[in-house]
Design a protein around this motif. Structure first.
Motif, PDB file in Angstrom:
ATOM      1  N   THR A  81       0.703  -1.291   0.040  1.00 31.97           N
ATOM      2  CA  THR A  81      -0.006  -0.133   0.033  1.00 31.97           C
ATOM      3  C   THR A  81       0.720   1.275  -0.039  1.00 31.97           C
ATOM      4  O   THR A  81       1.684   1.501   0.802  1.00 31.97           O
ATOM      5  CB  THR A  81      -0.917   0.011   1.174  1.00 31.97           C
ATOM      6  N   GLY A  82       0.720   1.966  -1.146  1.00 31.69           N
ATOM      7  CA  GLY A  82       1.781   3.318  -1.182  1.00 31.69           C
ATOM      8  C   GLY A  82       1.239   4.406  -0.096  1.00 31.69           C
ATOM      9  O   GLY A  82       0.433   4.206   0.605  1.00 31.69           O
ATOM     10  N   SER A  83       2.093   5.339  -0.222  1.00 29.27           N
ATOM     11  CA  SER A  83       1.823   6.488   0.646  1.00 29.27           C
ATOM     12  C   SER A  83       0.654   7.207   0.562  1.00 29.27           C
ATOM     13  O   SER A  83       0.097   7.469  -0.748  1.00 29.27           O
ATOM     14  CB  SER A  83       3.195   7.396   0.791  1.00 29.27           C
ATOM     15  N   SER A  84       0.287   8.296   1.403  1.00 27.77           N
ATOM     16  CA  SER A  84      -0.999   8.726   1.346  1.00 27.77           C
ATOM     17  C   SER A  84      -0.984   9.968   2.170  1.00 27.77           C
ATOM     18  O   SER A  84      -0.386   9.884   3.303  1.00 27.77           O
ATOM     19  CB  SER A  84      -2.200   8.142   1.521  1.00 27.77           C
ATOM     20  N   LEU A  85      -1.884  10.918   2.266  1.00 28.52           N
ATOM     21  CA  LEU A  85      -2.028  12.053   3.131  1.00 28.52           C
ATOM     22  C   LEU A  85      -3.122  11.651   4.310  1.00 28.52           C
ATOM     23  O   LEU A  85      -3.896  10.900   4.046  1.00 28.52           O
ATOM     24  CB  LEU A  85      -2.445  13.283   2.611  1.00 28.52           C
ATOM     25  N   SER A  86      -2.693  12.173   5.724  1.00 27.35           N
ATOM     26  CA  SER A  86      -3.695  11.973   6.657  1.00 27.35           C
ATOM     27  C   SER A  86      -4.970  12.768   6.463  1.00 27.35           C
ATOM     28  O   SER A  86      -4.881  13.746   5.365  1.00 27.35           O
ATOM     29  CB  SER A  86      -3.110  12.015   7.865  1.00 27.35           C
TER      30      SER A  86
END
Length: 713
Positions: A638-643
């Motif tokens: 699962t790639g990075s994302s913003l909170s």
């Protein structure tokens, strides 16, 4: 080859891509898939004919112990994830099912259906999550508004449980695993008369939370926060009224009390020892210094919630003739969520919170389906009525004076939706099919919000919203000489506006309707002597007035982003490598962006949507035969994302990418099997939400090891 365990993925134009094939196979009937029934598509009941982008997980795959609830199945799908924490929905193509507006009154962006009954927001969070005795899960990605209505701008999930059969059958399942995980499932069905059959089932699950809550041990509700507990009771009755008419009654009752996974970081307070301590008692004796100057502990802010859900459905199917079918579907879902602070009910505690969310949803749909060579159409009528009420009775320090005060707030919402819809697929030339459809929707929504402080009314607001809109869909499909298909489809989505009040001040706010336009190109088919199945799609979605929640409680509110966009690609593959080894994989790529969005003096333009991973990749295998030893394994990235957008922070925390591995090995007899499994085998640490950075986070699920025994008859 004969499959007894499959995961299918059906792309926009309707191909079946097998993501996992877990079965013993016979050489003389290679890849005879038969007809896969599709329950959630209004246009057709056959998966190979749908024009929706839908991933399908069948009953045998759901029996894998690495999948204990419907969200676990997302790990094998492209661009599909669970929500970032308990008070959240699920995520389709970077869009949370509750939109960028978690919880509250109003309309979700994607709906969860159980046996055709649409669930409320709270029912989706804590209702029927288990997959014991489930027949199939279907995850529709992208707008489904033309056929599924107001709660399908981002997609929909349909969980179908096993229907009654005119023969005696049943199953038993027992499991035990890490953190004292215990699960049991029982199901039995038989005939009552030549034209009457039933099936009943029950499922129970409990697991200890592995977080630490030392300063909560003295509270009566301590056990509620340190363990997950869920159960479901279900009954279904099938009446074959005539040779052409079936009536299916369904009822279920469920209880869900999932434990939160929130932990304090090193910057939560000077008393915090950091994430490694896994302290979940964030409102206990590790309060930030600002609060400890007023009070050493503040457990009134620690919510403990549980939800009871009752579902009732009636599905009438009448085959008028070989080409025409009439369906009437009635659904009723009621959810009651109790919310308390962890110290509520404990002797001597007066800074406490109590409250409820009560939601009821009644729907009725009638439709006609016609299918013949070169022509397929559906037309229908829908009416939905939803009532929502909630209250919060809190005695807590004031946000202005910091002295104890009692605040009683109440919200209500009444929503009516009436719609007529239709779609036609017509083969106007050899191999060329045109698709056109739409939905005419009428919305009427009334909301109230009130706040009483120390017995004195401080705010009272009422708002109404009504609208009539037409949501179109058009497309074209081309079938190649090898039966592979290419399709291009455009469709729109819509969500009504609404209103609310600020918890801190009681000030009212309103927000406008949200609209989206989606264009999708798909190509799918089979190759390598039918050993390889593939499904590929690219999509672009343009948003207008996207509804977004900004700020942090008690100053959080909903506003509209001016313009937003999202685009991406999905590829799903399956390959029968040998007679006993099958491989599958999926890749999802995603870009989301607020093109024009400013709130509270902060310009969010150029930022991605919260909780929208840039990539999701899954690879897996099955090895084994129908009886004897078998093994499964999968790896998920699962790639990075913003909170989340909150607290007046211009740049939300960026969550790191992470990879997890699931494995199982077992032995199968003719009617039973024993399986040992491990999920997140390397105990990867990851966060699904973070505030700060380094302040507060929601921890992902850690390693779980267990055994499951199943017996069928």
């Amino acid at each position: 080859m004969i499959f007894n365990r499959l995961i299918y993925s059906v792309t926009l134009a309707g191909s079946v891509s097998i993501l996992s094939i877990n079965a013993a196979m016979a050489q003389d009937v290679a890849f005879d898939l038969g007809t896969l029934v599709l329950y959630g598509d209004r246009t057709t009941g056959q998966a190979e004919k749908t024009n929706s982008s839908v991933a399908i997980v069948t009953a045998a795959e759901l029996a894998d112990p690495t999948i204990s609830n419907y969200r676990d199945a997302f790990r094998h799908m492209a661009n599909v994830q669970a929500g970032d924490f308990v008070e959240s929905g699920f995520v389709l193509r970077g869009i949370n099912s509750e939109g960028q507006t978690p919880g509250g009154l109003g309309t979700p962006l994607a709906a969860y259906y159980i046996d055709g009954v649409q669930q409320t927001v709270e029912g989706t969070r804590r209702g029927i999550n288990g997959v014991f005795d489930a027949e199939q899960i279907e995850v529709f990605r992208g707008p489904q508004s033309t056929l599924s209505g107001r709660s399908a701008l981002a997609g929909a999930i349909h969980l179908r449980t096993k229907d009654p059969e005119f023969a005696r059958s049943g199953k038993v399942e027992l499991g035990y695993g890490s953190d004292n995980k215990k699960s049991v499932g029982l199901a039995f069905g038989d005939t009552l008369a030549p034209n009457l059959a039933y099936r009943i089932s029950g499922e129970y699950y409990s697991k200890d939370n592995d977080l630490n809550y030392p300063s909560y041990t003295r509270f009566d509700r301590y056990d509620d926060i340190t363990s997950d507990e869920q159960y479901t009771l279900r009954g279904k009755l099938l009446w074959q009224a005539t040779d052409q008419t079936d009536v299916l009654f369904s009822y279920s009752h469920s209880y869900g009390n999932p434990a939160p996974n929130d932990i304090a970081g090193p910057y939560w307070s000077t008393a915090s020892t950091g994430y490694g301590a896994q302290r979940g008692d964030i409102w206990g004796n590790i309060l930030p210094d600002f609060y400890t100057a007023l009070i050493p502990e503040f457990p009134g802010f620690q919510d403990v919630r549980n939800t009871k859900v009752d579902n009732f459905g009636i599905e009438v199917t009448h085959h008028v003739n070989d080409n025409l079918t009439f369906t009437a579907q009635t659904g009723y879902s009621s959810s009651l969520t109790e919310r308390y602070s962890i110290n509520e009910g404990t002797a001597g505690e007066f800074l406490t919170v109590a409250g409820e969310f009560d939601q009821e949803l009644l729907t009725q749909e009638f439709r006609l389906n016609y299918e013949a060579e070169g022509l397929r159409w559906v037309g229908g009528f829908y009416i939905g009525k939803e009532e929502q009420t909630s209250f919060r009775d809190a005695t807590l320090p004031s946000f202005t004076t910091y002295l104890p005060e009692n605040q009683y707030s109440e919200n209500t919402g009444d929503m009516l939706n009436i719609a007529a819809f239709g779609e036609v697929a017509y083969e106007f030339a050899p191999s060329w099919t045109v698709i056109a459809g739409g939905r005419l929707d009428y919305f009427d929504q009334d909301q109230t919000a009130s706040l009483v402080t120390d017995g004195v009314p401080t705010s009272n607001s009422e708002s109404s919203f009504s609208d009539t809109v037409f949501v179109p869909k058009v497309g074209i499909e081309y079938e190649l000489a090898n039966s592979n298909k290419i399709a291009l489809i455009y469709q729109e989505g819509y969500r009504p506006g609404g209103s609310g009040i600020l918890a801190a001040t009681g000030a009212a706010f309103e927000y406008d309707a949200e609209k989206a336009k989606n264009l999708e190109l798909s190509y799918r088919g089979r190759g390598l002597d039918d050993k390889l199945g593939f499904a590929a799609s690219v999509f672009y979605q343009d948003w207008d007035s996207q509804q977004v929640e900004v700020g942090s409680y008690p100053n959080n509110y909903i506003t509209n982003a001016g313009k937003s966009k999202s685009y991406g690609a999905e590829l799903e593959l399956s390959y029968a490598a040998t007679d006993i080894v099958d491989l599958y994989g999926s890749v999802g790529l995603l870009h989301t962006e607020f093109k024009s969005f400013e709130a509270n003096g902060i310009d969010y333009s150029g930022q991605s949507f919260p909780g929208a991973p840039e990539a999701s990749i899954s690879l897996g295998y099955y090895a084994g035969e129908a009886t004897g030893w078998f093994s499964t394994g999968s790896i998920q990235y699962t790639g990075s994302s913003l909170s989340r957008l909150e607290g007046g922070v211009a740049q939300p925390v960026k969550l790191d990418n992470y990879t997890t591995v699931d494995l199982s090995v077992g032995y199968a007899w003719e009617k039973s099997k024993l399986t040992a499994y491990v999920t997140n085998a390397f105990d990867t640490d990851y966060f699904t939400y973070e505030n700060g950075p380094g302040v507060l986070a929601t921890q992902g699920e850690g390693r779980e090891i267990g055994l499951v025994y199943g017996f069928t008859f």
